[in-house]
Motif scaffolding. Structure first.
Motif, mmCIF file in Angstrom:
data_model
loop_
_atom_site.group_PDB
_atom_site.id
_atom_site.type_symbol
_atom_site.label_atom_id
_atom_site.label_comp_id
_atom_site.label_asym_id
_atom_site.label_seq_id
_atom_site.Cartn_x
_atom_site.Cartn_y
_atom_site.Cartn_z
ATOM 1 N N UNK A 127 0.788 -1.641 0.297
ATOM 2 C CA UNK A 127 0.002 0.356 0.136
ATOM 3 C C UNK A 127 1.159 0.799 0.095
ATOM 4 N N UNK A 128 0.418 2.333 -0.694
ATOM 5 C CA UNK A 128 1.037 3.366 -1.126
ATOM 6 C C UNK A 128 1.155 4.279 0.229
ATOM 7 N N UNK A 129 1.790 4.737 0.844
ATOM 8 C CA UNK A 129 1.725 6.005 2.032
ATOM 9 C C UNK A 129 1.035 6.980 0.923
ATOM 10 N N UNK A 130 0.728 8.312 2.412
ATOM 11 C CA UNK A 130 0.350 9.665 1.902
ATOM 12 C C UNK A 130 1.298 10.292 1.246
ATOM 13 N N UNK A 131 3.053 9.752 1.047
ATOM 14 C CA UNK A 131 3.626 10.651 0.732
ATOM 15 C C UNK A 131 3.946 10.277 -0.851
ATOM 16 N N UNK A 132 3.841 8.433 -0.889
ATOM 17 C CA UNK A 132 3.601 8.438 -1.758
ATOM 18 C C UNK A 132 2.606 8.479 -2.903
ATOM 19 N N UNK A 133 1.538 8.860 -2.691
ATOM 20 C CA UNK A 133 0.220 9.126 -3.136
ATOM 21 C C UNK A 133 0.529 10.349 -3.224
ATOM 22 N N UNK A 134 1.533 11.845 -2.389
ATOM 23 C CA UNK A 134 1.153 12.609 -2.816
ATOM 24 C C UNK A 134 1.822 13.062 -4.324
ATOM 25 N N UNK A 135 3.261 12.471 -3.864
ATOM 26 C CA UNK A 135 4.628 12.276 -5.421
ATOM 27 C C UNK A 135 3.991 11.759 -6.378
ATOM 28 N N UNK A 136 2.839 11.494 -6.591
ATOM 29 C CA UNK A 136 2.269 10.192 -8.335
ATOM 30 C C UNK A 136 1.478 11.012 -8.104
ATOM 31 N N UNK A 137 0.306 11.781 -7.446
ATOM 32 C CA UNK A 137 -0.569 12.984 -6.832
ATOM 33 C C UNK A 137 0.292 14.383 -8.215
ATOM 34 N N UNK A 138 1.672 14.369 -7.899
ATOM 35 C CA UNK A 138 2.227 15.466 -8.145
ATOM 36 C C UNK A 138 2.563 15.421 -9.662
ATOM 37 N N UNK A 139 3.061 14.020 -9.930
ATOM 38 C CA UNK A 139 3.511 12.964 -11.354
ATOM 39 C C UNK A 139 2.600 13.212 -12.274
ATOM 40 N N UNK A 140 1.330 13.209 -11.594
ATOM 41 C CA UNK A 140 0.080 12.725 -12.949
ATOM 42 C C UNK A 140 -0.235 14.754 -12.848
ATOM 43 N N UNK A 141 -0.308 15.741 -12.391
ATOM 44 C CA UNK A 141 -0.507 16.994 -12.554
ATOM 45 C C UNK A 141 -2.598 16.891 -12.080
ATOM 46 N N UNK A 142 -2.685 16.423 -11.407
ATOM 47 C CA UNK A 142 -3.909 15.708 -10.451
ATOM 48 C C UNK A 142 -4.361 15.930 -9.210
ATOM 49 N N UNK A 143 -5.492 15.767 -8.630
ATOM 50 C CA UNK A 143 -5.508 15.871 -7.292
ATOM 51 C C UNK A 143 -6.147 14.330 -6.513
ATOM 52 N N UNK A 144 -6.643 14.477 -5.218
ATOM 53 C CA UNK A 144 -6.586 13.094 -5.030
ATOM 54 C C UNK A 144 -8.743 12.888 -5.170
ATOM 55 N N UNK A 145 -9.036 13.579 -5.573
ATOM 56 C CA UNK A 145 -9.932 13.283 -6.242
ATOM 57 C C UNK A 145 -10.120 12.643 -7.696
ATOM 58 N N UNK A 146 -8.804 12.542 -8.116
ATOM 59 C CA UNK A 146 -9.400 12.650 -9.728
ATOM 60 C C UNK A 146 -8.896 11.354 -9.950
ATOM 61 N N UNK A 147 -8.111 11.103 -8.885
ATOM 62 C CA UNK A 147 -7.986 9.053 -8.840
ATOM 63 C C UNK A 147 -8.420 8.606 -8.213
ATOM 64 N N UNK A 148 -9.710 8.689 -7.637
ATOM 65 C CA UNK A 148 -10.536 8.054 -6.742
ATOM 66 C C UNK A 148 -11.469 7.327 -7.348
ATOM 67 N N UNK A 149 -11.771 5.819 -6.773
ATOM 68 C CA UNK A 149 -12.769 4.650 -8.060
ATOM 69 C C UNK A 149 -14.131 5.836 -7.097
#
Length: 119
Positions: A35-57
């Protein structure tokens, strides 16, 4: 290159097949187990240029239990969303590919997979 997958997901299996067919060098992360940590999720969001709600199912049962559709989609709520994704990784859209060039894509189409490979 790394790909976050759920092996039960047909889009993930298709993305892996395409990476293999193209001879891509990549590692697989089964994000429901690793499971990705909150920091890893933040880093992926930055790379994606998206917000967390944009990648939420939001159609998942867990999302409905949490009432995610009602959560605010604004900067002040960003950490709440990230915490929810880290606590319930099933809610993370998949597959996500992080490329060597620092970019990332939600690779739900062959075109997105090819873009991640730079092709």
């Amino acid at each position: 290159m790394e790909i976050w997958i759920n092996p039960a997901c047909s889009k993930c299996r298709s993305a892996v097949r395409l990476l293999d067919a193209e001879g891509a060098d990549y590692t697989v992360r089964r994000y429901l187990e690793d499971v990705p940590s909150p920091d890893e999720i933040r880093a992926v969001l930055d790379r994606l240029g998206l917000e967390p709600w944009d990648i939420t199912r939001t159609q998942e049962a867990e999302a409905k239990e949490l009432g995610l559709k009602e959560w605010p989609r604004e900067a002040a709520a960003r950490e709440r969303w990230i915490t929810a994704l880290a606590a319930r990784p099933k809610l993370i859209q998949r597959p996500i590919i992080t490329a060597q060039d620092g970019t990332a894509v939600v690779a739900r189409t062959d075109e997105a997979v090819r873009n991640a490979m730079g092709r």
